[in-house]
Design an enzyme around this catalytic site. Structure first.
Site, PDB file in Angstrom:
ATOM      1  N   CYS A   1      -9.462  68.165  55.854  1.00 22.12           N
ATOM      2  CA  CYS A   1     -10.313  66.720  56.268  1.00 22.12           C
ATOM      3  C   CYS A   1     -11.673  66.760  57.143  1.00 22.12           C
ATOM      4  CB  CYS A   1      -8.988  65.813  56.828  1.00 22.12           C
ATOM      5  SG  CYS A   1      -8.344  66.666  58.271  1.00 22.12           S
TER       6      CYS A   1
ATOM      7  N   ASN B   1      -2.521  71.625  53.698  1.00 19.47           N
ATOM      8  CA  ASN B   1      -3.793  72.310  53.937  1.00 19.47           C
ATOM      9  C   ASN B   1      -3.703  73.451  55.125  1.00 19.47           C
ATOM     10  OD1 ASN B   1      -3.946  70.181  55.598  1.00 19.47           O
ATOM     11  ND2 ASN B   1      -6.064  69.662  55.057  1.00 19.47           N
TER      12      ASN B   1
ATOM     13  N   SER C   1       5.504  69.753  49.988  1.00 17.06           N
ATOM     14  CA  SER C   1       6.470  70.525  48.986  1.00 17.06           C
ATOM     15  C   SER C   1       5.492  71.801  48.565  1.00 17.06           C
ATOM     16  CB  SER C   1       6.803  69.625  47.949  1.00 17.06           C
ATOM     17  OG  SER C   1       7.778  68.743  48.347  1.00 17.06           O
TER      18      SER C   1
ATOM     19  N   GLU D   1     -13.408  61.892  49.262  1.00 16.11           N
ATOM     20  CA  GLU D   1     -13.217  63.294  49.622  1.00 16.11           C
ATOM     21  C   GLU D   1     -13.200  64.438  48.584  1.00 16.11           C
ATOM     22  OE1 GLU D   1     -10.139  63.257  52.235  1.00 16.11           O
ATOM     23  OE2 GLU D   1     -10.819  64.798  53.684  1.00 16.11           O
TER      24      GLU D   1
ATOM     25  N   PRO E   1       7.800  69.276  55.854  1.00 16.95           N
ATOM     26  CA  PRO E   1       6.600  69.939  55.371  1.00 16.95           C
ATOM     27  C   PRO E   1       6.191  69.299  54.061  1.00 16.95           C
ATOM     28  CG  PRO E   1       8.433  71.284  54.995  1.00 16.95           C
ATOM     29  CD  PRO E   1       9.040  70.220  55.635  1.00 16.95           C
TER      30      PRO E   1
ATOM     31  N   SER F   1      -2.870  61.753  53.211  1.00 11.29           N
ATOM     32  CA  SER F   1      -4.053  60.832  52.889  1.00 11.29           C
ATOM     33  C   SER F   1      -3.958  59.546  53.167  1.00 11.29           C
ATOM     34  CB  SER F   1      -3.810  60.795  51.278  1.00 11.29           C
ATOM     35  OG  SER F   1      -2.429  60.335  50.898  1.00 11.29           O
TER      36      SER F   1
ATOM     37  N   GLU G   1      -3.301  60.818  60.970  1.00  9.11           N
ATOM     38  CA  GLU G   1      -4.509  61.664  60.927  1.00  9.11           C
ATOM     39  C   GLU G   1      -4.619  61.790  59.462  1.00  9.11           C
ATOM     40  OE1 GLU G   1      -6.588  64.122  60.118  1.00  9.11           O
ATOM     41  OE2 GLU G   1      -6.058  65.827  61.109  1.00  9.11           O
TER      42      GLU G   1
ATOM     43  N   GLU H   1      -4.724  63.895  68.311  1.00  8.84           N
ATOM     44  CA  GLU H   1      -3.994  65.198  68.613  1.00  8.84           C
ATOM     45  C   GLU H   1      -4.750  66.189  69.301  1.00  8.84           C
ATOM     46  OE1 GLU H   1      -1.007  65.020  64.838  1.00  8.84           O
ATOM     47  OE2 GLU H   1      -2.825  66.210  64.531  1.00  8.84           O
TER      48      GLU H   1
HETATM   49  P1  ADP Z   1      -2.175  65.324  50.277  1.00  3.29           P
HETATM   50  O1  ADP Z   1      -3.160  64.773  49.418  1.00  3.29           O
HETATM   51  O2  ADP Z   1      -2.624  66.125  51.437  1.00  3.29           O
HETATM   52  O3  ADP Z   1      -1.007  66.079  49.687  1.00  3.29           O
HETATM   53  P2  ADP Z   1      -0.286  63.224  51.021  1.00  3.29           P
HETATM   54  O4  ADP Z   1      -0.708  62.181  51.667  1.00  3.29           O
HETATM   55  O5  ADP Z   1      -0.105  63.064  49.586  1.00  3.29           O
HETATM   56  O6  ADP Z   1      -1.548  64.203  51.003  1.00  3.29           O
HETATM   57  O7  ADP Z   1       0.808  64.386  51.625  1.00  3.29           O
HETATM   58  C1  ADP Z   1       0.991  64.540  52.991  1.00  3.29           C
HETATM   59  C2  ADP Z   1       2.250  64.777  53.266  1.00  3.29           C
HETATM   60  O8  ADP Z   1       3.162  63.309  53.225  1.00  3.29           O
HETATM   61  C3  ADP Z   1       3.265  65.627  52.506  1.00  3.29           C
HETATM   62  O9  ADP Z   1       4.312  66.336  53.391  1.00  3.29           O
HETATM   63  C4  ADP Z   1       3.845  64.702  51.507  1.00  3.29           C
HETATM   64  O10 ADP Z   1       5.095  65.197  50.847  1.00  3.29           O
HETATM   65  C5  ADP Z   1       4.189  63.341  52.488  1.00  3.29           C
HETATM   66  N1  ADP Z   1       4.413  62.047  51.876  1.00  3.29           N
HETATM   67  C6  ADP Z   1       3.963  61.713  50.751  1.00  3.29           C
HETATM   68  N2  ADP Z   1       4.290  60.353  50.456  1.00  3.29           N
HETATM   69  C7  ADP Z   1       5.170  60.028  51.230  1.00  3.29           C
HETATM   70  C8  ADP Z   1       5.714  58.997  51.859  1.00  3.29           C
HETATM   71  N3  ADP Z   1       5.656  57.887  51.058  1.00  3.29           N
HETATM   72  N4  ADP Z   1       6.413  59.033  52.659  1.00  3.29           N
HETATM   73  C9  ADP Z   1       6.730  60.044  53.593  1.00  3.29           C
HETATM   74  N5  ADP Z   1       5.984  61.225  53.240  1.00  3.29           N
HETATM   75  C10 ADP Z   1       5.198  61.366  52.440  1.00  3.29           C
END
Ligand code: ADP
Length: 484
Positions: free
Chosen positions: A289, A156, A182, A388, A180, A234, A255, A465
């Site tokens: 958020c 975001n 994806s 949310e 980052p 999340s 965060e 932060e």
């Molecule tokens: P959003 O809902 O904002 O996409 P996520 O929590 O799913 O939030 O993802 C935030 C970041 O954490 C992204 O870079 C995602 O690829 C990464 N991520 C998701 N699952 C994992 C995990 N199990 N371990 C490490 N990074 C993760």
């Protein structure tokens, strides 16, 4: 496909070199405004992530640390490069995220602000000697870099979120392995292009890995050479990181999600509250958020406030962020769109009514543009109150008394951002103190800034932060008493 001088290399970056996936896998990056694939980037393997951690380890200096002056130079270099290339980085960001171009370019300035802040306050990390002499010793407190840090960012704020983490990590002298989201890896590649070209950092100080969260997350959680993870995303994934790092007792900066209350008392300046709500709620398409998620309006002014919101919302332009005068871009993907629609359907089915926007059946014919929508009559059993929403839906709930609205505001597992609008200063102080949120705006919907600590209470996270608190996240205090 996207063309940009900052994207002539579309790979990861390990140990000072552009680095492809060792297994040759790729994934697609989309423009959410058009649905087009704009780039293919490497999906890196476990071995690649291990190599990135190794590269970080080789850049860590403990016995002869990088001086404050050296670290300040890195921070200033990144700040200047971002400011100089703000337009192009913002354009890339706009194309992969969807937010309006001006807003995207504003985010680049915002990001530069974190490097600037850390460069100006880095002296706070210098060692100091205590004035007391406990146990007849002279005590010096050093701030040591914690080690290689894993930095995991969401989509975001593709440049804002990494700036918050990387500025503090570099200020501390910590090498990092950066992953980052994806959905938005291209802005990160552009940042690495700038650092590679303009900032003279040791090889391995910054490393970029892209691809599957499960693959990258596993290495970062399990490697003993990564003592700290800083994650924004999340609460669900944050909880998983707590569990997956428990064995090694890693330091975590998290965060996580929010469910921000935005409280409007009957003595508030309603025009100002409405303007602030619009600016707050529709930033990033409502996908932040800190976006107001539950709007509590005193019942005496609810109709008037609803009318003011409707008048503003009806003037907003929704479209491709690259087009001039667009106020609101698309949502990031279909799942994001479907969630906002579900929240709207659920609220209307359970007694809420539409103040501005479209009925759910008139929404969505394959694109991701969700119109700004205002509903009223929202109650605590509705999805939009409990979860949310992460989209441009403004749900209004009515209240009568101050204590009632403090309880309602706190009626969530989250505790990130909150806002209160009233012209009564004493009431504002009482309400802010009663709200269990790390950020509480009084007569403003403004969010985090480089100068102030930002972070969540309760399930919204751990750590801060920004501000001096954020500057200290990546160091460990070591006390060295000296006897004679
Ligand atoms: P959003 O809902 O904002 O996409 P996520 O929590 O799913 O939030 O993802 C935030 C970041 O954490 C992204 O870079 C995602 O690829 C990464 N991520 C998701 N699952 C994992 C995990 N199990 N371990 C490490 N990074 C993760």
């Amino acid at each position: 496909m996207i063309e940009s001088p900052l994207l002539d290399k579309l790979t990861g970056y390990i140990g000072g070199r552009w680095s492809d996936s060792s297994e040759g896998n790729t994934f697609d990056v989309y423009n959410p405004a058009t649905g087009e694939v704009i780039a293919k980037v490497p999906s890196m393997s476990e071995a690649d992530v291990v190599a990135a951690v190794e590269a970080g380890k080789s850049a860590l200096r403990l016995t002869s640390p990088y001086t404050l002056e050296t670290r300040r130079t890195w921070l200033e270099g990144i700040r200047d490069a971002l400011r100089e290339h703000k337009e192009e980085v913002g354009r890339i960001l706009c194309m992969e995220h969807g937010k309006p171009l001006k807003e995207a370019q504003g985010e680049v300035d915002y990001a530069a602000g974190f490097f600037d802040y850390c460069s100006k306050h880095i002296q706070a990390l210098d060692a100091h000697t205590l004035t007391e002499k406990p146990k007849d010793c002279t005590w010096t407190v050093h701030y040591r870099p914690i080690g290689v840090a894993g930095l995991i960012t969401p989509w975001n704020f593709p440049i804002g979120m990494i700036a918050k983490k990387l500025s503090a990590a570099l200020a501390a002298g910590c090498p990092s392995v950066i992953k980052p989201a994806s959905e938005t890896p291209l802005t990160m590649v552009a940042l690495f292009r700038l650092m590679d070209k303009y900032v003279d950092m040791p090889d391995g100080m910054v490393n970029l890995v892209m691809g599957k969260a499960s693959v990258i997350g596993k290495v970062l959680c399990e490697s003993p050479d990564v003592p700290m993870l800083s994650f924004t995303g999340s609460t669900e994934v944050g909880r998983k990181l707590v569990v997956d790092t428990a064995e090694q007792v890693k330091k975590l900066a998290l965060e996580l999600g929010g469910n921000a209350p935005f409280i409007v008392f009957d003595d508030a300046d309603l025009d100002s509250a409405a303007d602030n709500l619009i600016a707050n709620k529709f930033r990033g398409g409502g996908q932040t958020c800190v976006c107001a998620n539950r709007i509590f309006v005193h019942e005496k002014v609810a109709d008037a406030f609803g009318e003011k919101l409707a008048a503003r919302v009806n003037k907003m332009n929704v479209g491709n962020g690259l087009t001039e005068d667009v106020d609101l871009g698309p949502l990031i993907n279909q799942a994001g769109f479907d969630k906002v629609k579900r929240h709207l359907e659920d609220a209307l089915a359970n007694g809420a009514s539409l103040v501005a926007g479209k009925e759910p059946e008139d929404l969505g014919d394959g694109h991701l543009f969700f119109p700004p929508t205002v509903i009223t009559g929202v109650t605590r059993d509705m999805c939009c109150y409990r979860e949310e929403t992460f989209g441009p839906l403004v749900p209004m709930a009515l209240f009568r008394r101050e204590e009632e609205v403090i309880d309602a505001g706190n009626d969530t597992e989250f505790g990130l951002a909150s806002y209160v609008f009233t012209n009564d200063a004493e009431r504002a102080q009482r309400v802010a103190a009663g709200l269990r949120f790390g950020h509480c705006g009084w007569n403003t919907g403004t969010g985090p800034t480089p100068e102030a600590p930002f972070g969540g209470m309760k399930a919204s996270g751990i750590g801060r932060e920004g501000g001096l608190e954020g500057l200290f996240e990546f160091v460990e205090a070591q006390a060295v008493p000296r006897g004679f």
